[in-house]
Design a protein around this motif. Sequence first.
Motif, mmCIF file in Angstrom:
data_model
loop_
_atom_site.group_PDB
_atom_site.id
_atom_site.type_symbol
_atom_site.label_atom_id
_atom_site.label_comp_id
_atom_site.label_asym_id
_atom_site.label_seq_id
_atom_site.Cartn_x
_atom_site.Cartn_y
_atom_site.Cartn_z
ATOM 1 N N ILE A 25 0.838 -1.206 0.000
ATOM 2 C CA ILE A 25 0.000 0.000 0.000
ATOM 3 C C ILE A 25 0.873 1.257 0.000
ATOM 4 N N TYR A 26 2.002 1.184 0.677
ATOM 5 C CA TYR A 26 2.969 2.281 0.669
ATOM 6 C C TYR A 26 3.428 2.537 -0.763
ATOM 7 N N THR A 27 3.780 1.476 -1.478
ATOM 8 C CA THR A 27 4.265 1.593 -2.853
ATOM 9 C C THR A 27 3.216 2.213 -3.764
ATOM 10 N N VAL A 28 1.972 1.809 -3.602
ATOM 11 C CA VAL A 28 0.887 2.352 -4.430
ATOM 12 C C VAL A 28 0.732 3.853 -4.202
ATOM 13 N N PHE A 29 0.689 4.271 -2.946
ATOM 14 C CA PHE A 29 0.530 5.698 -2.659
ATOM 15 C C PHE A 29 1.765 6.495 -3.076
ATOM 16 N N LEU A 30 2.938 5.906 -2.933
ATOM 17 C CA LEU A 30 4.164 6.572 -3.357
ATOM 18 C C LEU A 30 4.105 6.872 -4.859
ATOM 19 N N MET A 56 2.098 11.781 -9.238
ATOM 20 C CA MET A 56 1.289 12.439 -10.276
ATOM 21 C C MET A 56 0.587 13.676 -9.719
ATOM 22 N N VAL A 57 0.286 13.658 -8.444
ATOM 23 C CA VAL A 57 -0.361 14.805 -7.803
ATOM 24 C C VAL A 57 0.656 15.914 -7.536
ATOM 25 N N TYR A 58 1.835 15.526 -7.050
ATOM 26 C CA TYR A 58 2.836 16.521 -6.679
ATOM 27 C C TYR A 58 3.451 17.240 -7.867
ATOM 28 N N GLY A 59 3.483 16.612 -9.031
ATOM 29 C CA GLY A 59 4.049 17.277 -10.216
ATOM 30 C C GLY A 59 3.383 18.612 -10.495
ATOM 31 N N PRO A 60 2.077 18.611 -10.725
ATOM 32 C CA PRO A 60 1.401 19.892 -10.969
ATOM 33 C C PRO A 60 1.446 20.833 -9.759
ATOM 34 N N LEU A 61 1.357 20.275 -8.550
ATOM 35 C CA LEU A 61 1.417 21.127 -7.354
ATOM 36 C C LEU A 61 2.766 21.836 -7.243
ATOM 37 N N THR A 62 3.824 21.134 -7.573
ATOM 38 C CA THR A 62 5.160 21.720 -7.509
ATOM 39 C C THR A 62 5.262 22.921 -8.446
ATOM 40 N N ALA A 111 3.713 7.495 2.733
ATOM 41 C CA ALA A 111 3.987 7.530 1.292
ATOM 42 C C ALA A 111 3.435 8.795 0.649
ATOM 43 N N VAL A 112 2.238 9.205 1.083
ATOM 44 C CA VAL A 112 1.651 10.444 0.569
ATOM 45 C C VAL A 112 2.618 11.604 0.800
ATOM 46 N N GLY A 113 3.205 11.658 1.975
ATOM 47 C CA GLY A 113 4.117 12.751 2.294
ATOM 48 C C GLY A 113 5.434 12.675 1.554
ATOM 49 N N ILE A 114 6.089 11.542 1.608
ATOM 50 C CA ILE A 114 7.455 11.456 1.080
ATOM 51 C C ILE A 114 7.498 11.359 -0.439
ATOM 52 N N ALA A 115 6.380 11.111 -1.075
ATOM 53 C CA ALA A 115 6.348 11.108 -2.544
ATOM 54 C C ALA A 115 6.776 12.461 -3.106
ATOM 55 N N VAL A 142 9.653 14.001 -6.728
ATOM 56 C CA VAL A 142 9.162 15.005 -7.674
ATOM 57 C C VAL A 142 9.928 16.311 -7.515
ATOM 58 N N VAL A 143 10.070 16.755 -6.288
ATOM 59 C CA VAL A 143 10.780 18.008 -6.046
ATOM 60 C C VAL A 143 12.249 17.886 -6.442
ATOM 61 N N ALA A 144 12.862 16.746 -6.159
ATOM 62 C CA ALA A 144 14.276 16.561 -6.503
ATOM 63 C C ALA A 144 14.501 16.703 -8.004
ATOM 64 N N VAL A 145 13.724 16.000 -8.791
ATOM 65 C CA VAL A 145 13.889 16.064 -10.242
ATOM 66 C C VAL A 145 13.601 17.471 -10.756
ATOM 67 N N THR A 146 12.584 18.105 -10.203
ATOM 68 C CA THR A 146 12.221 19.451 -10.637
ATOM 69 C C THR A 146 13.317 20.455 -10.291
ATOM 70 N N VAL A 147 13.841 20.372 -9.090
ATOM 71 C CA VAL A 147 14.907 21.294 -8.667
ATOM 72 C C VAL A 147 16.157 21.090 -9.531
#
Length: 160
Positions: A49-54, A59-65, A105-109, A113-118
């Motif tokens: 379940i951790y893997t699924v949420f990760l 996909m959610v954090y990309g646009p939010l970032t 997983a929700v948090g650390i995902a 995303v941020v690493a690649v974007t930065v």
Amino acid sequence: MKHRKLLVYLVAFGAFLGPFSQTIYVPIIPEVTKELQTTPFLVNFSISIYTVFLALMQMVYGPLTDSIGRRKVMITGLIIYLAATIGCYFSEAIEFLLVFRSLQAVGIAAGSVVAVTVIGDLFEGKDRIEPMGTFQMMVSLGPVVGPVAGGLLSGSLIFI
């Protein structure tokens, strides 16, 4: 230049925490099963379940970032992750562990995303090769170091 390299290591460490946390308690699955009076299937399900949420949350954090900023997304993700980690520690039933593992997983995902974007923001072309290598190394080390760290911690601490 030095501050950019430090920033790469910081965001790469944030990305490392996702796969690291995914596997850190693999060595103590039998103890967790016994402590929570549940089945090995459900304890193993907490890893799935951790893997699924990760995966889904990336996909959610990309646009939010892009819309609210890298820093806000990363800090919010880390706060969710830390709170959920504390929740996992104090879980006295498998249902709570499943909820808190999902929230971890929700948090650390946000980390990946941020690493690649930065890295994309700071480096262009061939200058991006080394930072992306550092990022990928940290992500790849996470699932390897997790069980080792979990085994060392469980071996040196009394499991109560």
